[in-house]
Design a protein around this motif. Structure first.
Motif, PDB file in Angstrom:
ATOM      1  N   ILE A  55      20.897  -6.768  11.700  1.00 50.42           N
ATOM      2  CA  ILE A  55      22.210  -7.387  11.495  1.00 50.42           C
ATOM      3  C   ILE A  55      22.050  -8.802  10.937  1.00 50.42           C
ATOM      4  CG2 ILE A  55      24.264  -8.244  12.702  1.00 50.42           C
ATOM      5  CD1 ILE A  55      23.919  -5.832  14.609  1.00 50.42           C
ATOM      6  N   PHE A  56      21.087  -9.556  11.464  1.00 44.86           N
ATOM      7  CA  PHE A  56      20.833 -10.906  10.947  1.00 44.86           C
ATOM      8  C   PHE A  56      20.396 -10.858   9.482  1.00 44.86           C
ATOM      9  CE2 PHE A  56      20.443 -12.612  15.384  1.00 44.86           C
ATOM     10  CZ  PHE A  56      21.415 -13.578  15.236  1.00 44.86           C
ATOM     11  N   ILE A  57      19.578  -9.868   9.139  1.00 46.17           N
ATOM     12  CA  ILE A  57      19.123  -9.735   7.755  1.00 46.17           C
ATOM     13  C   ILE A  57      20.306  -9.481   6.830  1.00 46.17           C
ATOM     14  CG2 ILE A  57      17.808  -8.269   6.170  1.00 46.17           C
ATOM     15  CD1 ILE A  57      15.782  -7.874   8.466  1.00 46.17           C
ATOM     16  N   ILE A  58      21.179  -8.548   7.228  1.00 43.37           N
ATOM     17  CA  ILE A  58      22.358  -8.243   6.413  1.00 43.37           C
ATOM     18  C   ILE A  58      23.222  -9.483   6.228  1.00 43.37           C
ATOM     19  CG2 ILE A  58      24.569  -7.011   6.434  1.00 43.37           C
ATOM     20  CD1 ILE A  58      23.145  -4.627   7.640  1.00 43.37           C
ATOM     21  N   MET A 106      17.045  -7.368  -7.301  1.00 46.00           N
ATOM     22  CA  MET A 106      17.032  -8.827  -7.147  1.00 46.00           C
ATOM     23  C   MET A 106      18.028  -9.309  -6.102  1.00 46.00           C
ATOM     24  SD  MET A 106      16.502 -10.591 -10.872  1.00 46.00           S
ATOM     25  CE  MET A 106      18.137 -10.118 -11.432  1.00 46.00           C
ATOM     26  N   SER A 107      19.222  -8.677  -6.072  1.00 53.96           N
ATOM     27  CA  SER A 107      20.288  -9.178  -5.202  1.00 53.96           C
ATOM     28  C   SER A 107      20.301  -8.533  -3.824  1.00 53.96           C
ATOM     29  CB  SER A 107      21.652  -8.962  -5.865  1.00 53.96           C
ATOM     30  OG  SER A 107      21.926  -7.569  -5.993  1.00 53.96           O
ATOM     31  N   ALA A 145      18.089   1.994  -5.836  1.00 52.97           N
ATOM     32  CA  ALA A 145      17.308   0.773  -6.042  1.00 52.97           C
ATOM     33  C   ALA A 145      17.202  -0.088  -4.794  1.00 52.97           C
ATOM     34  CB  ALA A 145      17.917  -0.049  -7.180  1.00 52.97           C
ATOM     35  N   LEU A 146      18.098   0.118  -3.833  1.00 53.56           N
ATOM     36  CA  LEU A 146      18.046  -0.678  -2.611  1.00 53.56           C
ATOM     37  C   LEU A 146      16.721  -0.493  -1.874  1.00 53.56           C
ATOM     38  CD1 LEU A 146      21.664  -0.168  -1.226  1.00 53.56           C
ATOM     39  CD2 LEU A 146      20.705  -2.264  -2.184  1.00 53.56           C
ATOM     40  N   MET A 147      16.136   0.704  -1.998  1.00 48.76           N
ATOM     41  CA  MET A 147      14.859   0.971  -1.327  1.00 48.76           C
ATOM     42  C   MET A 147      13.730   0.088  -1.891  1.00 48.76           C
ATOM     43  SD  MET A 147      16.162   3.335   0.445  1.00 48.76           S
ATOM     44  CE  MET A 147      17.633   4.330   0.297  1.00 48.76           C
ATOM     45  N   ALA A 148      13.912  -0.385  -3.123  1.00 54.61           N
ATOM     46  CA  ALA A 148      12.867  -1.180  -3.774  1.00 54.61           C
ATOM     47  C   ALA A 148      13.159  -2.666  -3.739  1.00 54.61           C
ATOM     48  CB  ALA A 148      12.728  -0.733  -5.233  1.00 54.61           C
ATOM     49  N   SER A 149      14.231  -3.067  -3.064  1.00 53.59           N
ATOM     50  CA  SER A 149      14.608  -4.475  -3.042  1.00 53.59           C
ATOM     51  C   SER A 149      13.936  -5.200  -1.881  1.00 53.59           C
ATOM     52  CB  SER A 149      16.127  -4.619  -2.914  1.00 53.59           C
ATOM     53  OG  SER A 149      16.475  -5.979  -2.737  1.00 53.59           O
ATOM     54  N   PRO A 150      13.259  -6.310  -2.164  1.00 49.47           N
ATOM     55  CA  PRO A 150      12.609  -7.060  -1.081  1.00 49.47           C
ATOM     56  C   PRO A 150      13.584  -7.804  -0.190  1.00 49.47           C
ATOM     57  CG  PRO A 150      12.351  -8.200  -3.163  1.00 49.47           C
ATOM     58  CD  PRO A 150      12.982  -6.881  -3.490  1.00 49.47           C
ATOM     59  N   VAL A 151      14.866  -7.860  -0.580  1.00 56.06           N
ATOM     60  CA  VAL A 151      15.854  -8.548   0.255  1.00 56.06           C
ATOM     61  C   VAL A 151      16.965  -7.624   0.724  1.00 56.06           C
ATOM     62  CG1 VAL A 151      15.459 -10.873  -0.627  1.00 56.06           C
ATOM     63  CG2 VAL A 151      17.008  -9.355  -1.859  1.00 56.06           C
ATOM     64  N   ALA A 152      16.814  -6.320   0.516  1.00 54.13           N
ATOM     65  CA  ALA A 152      17.819  -5.377   0.997  1.00 54.13           C
ATOM     66  C   ALA A 152      17.612  -5.109   2.480  1.00 54.13           C
ATOM     67  CB  ALA A 152      17.746  -4.072   0.209  1.00 54.13           C
ATOM     68  N   ALA A 153      18.703  -4.983   3.212  1.00 57.79           N
ATOM     69  CA  ALA A 153      18.607  -4.750   4.655  1.00 57.79           C
ATOM     70  C   ALA A 153      17.868  -3.462   4.964  1.00 57.79           C
ATOM     71  CB  ALA A 153      20.010  -4.708   5.260  1.00 57.79           C
ATOM     72  N   VAL A 243      14.243 -14.992  -3.198  1.00 54.34           N
ATOM     73  CA  VAL A 243      13.700 -13.627  -3.204  1.00 54.34           C
ATOM     74  C   VAL A 243      12.184 -13.659  -3.417  1.00 54.34           C
ATOM     75  CG1 VAL A 243      13.712 -11.409  -4.418  1.00 54.34           C
ATOM     76  CG2 VAL A 243      15.861 -12.617  -4.008  1.00 54.34           C
ATOM     77  N   ILE A 244      11.739 -14.501  -4.357  1.00 53.12           N
ATOM     78  CA  ILE A 244      10.299 -14.603  -4.638  1.00 53.12           C
ATOM     79  C   ILE A 244       9.545 -15.128  -3.415  1.00 53.12           C
ATOM     80  CG2 ILE A 244       8.568 -15.797  -6.029  1.00 53.12           C
ATOM     81  CD1 ILE A 244      10.606 -15.719  -8.344  1.00 53.12           C
ATOM     82  N   VAL A 245      10.105 -16.140  -2.765  1.00 48.31           N
ATOM     83  CA  VAL A 245       9.466 -16.687  -1.556  1.00 48.31           C
ATOM     84  C   VAL A 245       9.358 -15.606  -0.484  1.00 48.31           C
ATOM     85  CG1 VAL A 245       9.786 -18.283   0.382  1.00 48.31           C
ATOM     86  CG2 VAL A 245      10.132 -19.079  -1.959  1.00 48.31           C
ATOM     87  N   GLY A 246      10.446 -14.824  -0.320  1.00 48.36           N
ATOM     88  CA  GLY A 246      10.428 -13.736   0.658  1.00 48.36           C
ATOM     89  C   GLY A 246       9.344 -12.722   0.358  1.00 48.36           C
TER      90      GLY A 246
END
Length: 460
Positions: A55-58, A106-107, A145-153, A243-246
């Motif tokens: 939940i915090f991530i989202i 990215m988003s 694409a959400l599965m490949a996102s480094p910032v997706a919940a 995103v890059i830092v993450g």
């Protein structure tokens, strides 16, 4: 009595799903709470636990996206995409979905596709390409694409639940990025042949003759638009920087700070338990919210964005619903899991014993019923880990979670595609799943699982 109780529990699980299909996400949230109350207070079951870290991530990612949007960064990114599409209109069936994939990765949210829909339609229709081929594919890609996102919940929820099994952000992305990207390209290639060409489509020809739609216009190289806020591009740079830092922190564990934790050793000796101090790295489920909330602060300070403007962004409401769903559906499912863990473990284990791919089938069905990738994984992953399914195969089959898009024509994005397409090529379907969106969604699931299962053998 036991059989009766199990039937009641099943009904208490299924009824909220049915009400959610009819009344939307808040209907599912409220009905789930009613079911949990009955299970706990009347049936005396142990309540499930809400995935607070998820939940915090989202909330952090949605806040960062909303701040960037309020500062004009999202519009800036969309205009960059529009320029690329207008330079190569004939290639839009491939380039369009690829841009949707890139922007979603990215988003960390598929909602960015809302901003791209008018551009995808304008360019495809001007090039006399059936808009359905592009719009329906884009609708499927933004979930895959959400599965490949480094910032997706969904990515971090999966990592958090499998970290103890040796999983990491680097391993997960090493599988999901090529799987979803290759699936996007293959899906787009197949969809270039989907449906009739506009000149052969009777519904389009009828609308054209009746004056309901204008003939395909000439595509302008540059379109005048309102000026963006002066620091719009800065907000996009800050967001992408976050995103890059993450990603860097996820790939290189040693860059994360460590802390000491006491571990009790009570291995069965007659002596009193002994506490040993162990050094542990801060988990990514903690670092991601810290990083993305820092992105919010930087954008608001550097780009001079006020709080009311951030809160007023539509994506804030979407994020709130996603967070509330994680306070409802997984808790409801967890309450039942607590009471029948052995039976569920046996069922999942038996299913996996018959075929590992049944994990993908179960995940697809769960996602289609609950219409939430995160909630579906929160329910299924613990049972699968207990049943002995390896992290590698689970990662390879994550694309099945895009089954949450089975009823795409009922969702806001699907309706936006249908209403934007004046040619009538993008349809809802008489029984909801026979419209424009099901075929590309199924293609994406199949292609991503096929590629993911191969790639995971080299990663895990």
């Amino acid at each position: 009595m036991t059989v009766f109780k199990v039937v009641v529990e099943i009904l208490l699980f299924l009824l909220p799903l049915a009400l959610g299909a009819r009344y939307g996400p808040f209907g599912l949230i409220g009905a789930s709470a009613v079911s949990v109350f009955i299970m706990v207070e009347v049936l005396r079951l142990q309540p499930g636990t809400a995935p607070i870290a998820a939940i915090f991530i989202i909330l952090s990612v949605i806040s960062a996206t909303a701040a960037m949007t309020a500062a004009g960064g999202m519009d800036w990114l969309v205009r960059m995409a529009a320029k690329a599409l207008r330079r190569h209109p004939k290639q839009i069936p491939i380039i369009g979905p690829l841009l949707v994939w890139l922007f979603t990765v990215m988003s960390g949210t598929g909602n960015i596709t809302f901003a791209l829909i008018p551009i995808l339609y304008e360019v495809s229709y001007s090039a006399k390409i059936r808009p359905e081929r592009v719009l329906a594919t884009a609708n499927a890609v933004c979930q895959l694409a959400l599965m490949a996102s480094p910032v997706a919940a969904v990515s971090y929820v999966f990592i958090q639940m499998t970290e103890s099994q040796g999983n990491s952000l680097g391993k997960t992305l090493a599988v999901t990025v090529p799987a979803s990207l290759i699936a996007t390209v293959l899906m787009s290639l197949v969809m270039t042949r989907y449906g009739k060409n506009l000149e052969d489509d009777p519904e389009y020809q009828r609308r054209l003759a009746a004056g309901e739609v204008e003939p395909p216009p000439e595509l302008a190289d540059d379109v005048e638009a309102e000026p963006l806020p002066p620091r719009a591009a800065w907000s996009a740079y800050i967001f992408v920087g976050g995103v890059i830092v993450g990603c860097i922190l996820g790939f290189f564990e040693k860059l994360r700070p460590t802390y000491s934790v006491a571990v009790i050793d009570d291995s069965g000796s007659l002596d009193a338990p002994v506490a040993h101090m162990v050094e542990r790295h801060v988990s990514m489920s903690t670092m991601i919210p810290i990083t993305m909330f820092a992105v919010v602060g930087l954008i608001m300070i550097i780009c001079k964005v006020k709080t009311p403007k951030v809160i007023g962004q539509p994506i804030v409401g979407t994020g709130l619903i996603a967070a509330l769903l994680l306070l409802a559906t997984p808790v409801m499912a967890g309450t039942i899991l607590n009471a029948h863990m052995e039976s569920i473990k046996s069922f999942v284990g038996s299913a996996i014993g018959v075929s590992v791919l049944l994990f993908a089938v179960i995940l697809f069905v769960l996602a289609a019923l609950i219409q939430s990738q995160v909630a579906s994984l929160t329910i299924l992953i613990p049972a699968s880990v207990i049943a002995g399914l390896g992290v590698g195969p689970m990662t390879g089959m994550l694309g099945a979670a895009s089954g949450n898009n089975l009823l795409a024509s009922m969702g806001g994005l699907g309706q936006a595609c249908i209403m934007t397409d004046k040619t009538g090529s993008t349809k809802q379907g008489s029984i909801l799943i026979n419209g424009s969106f099901t075929v590309p969604m199924l293609l994406g699931v199949v292609f991503s699982i096929a590629v993911g299962m191969v790639v995971q053998m080299f990663v895990f």
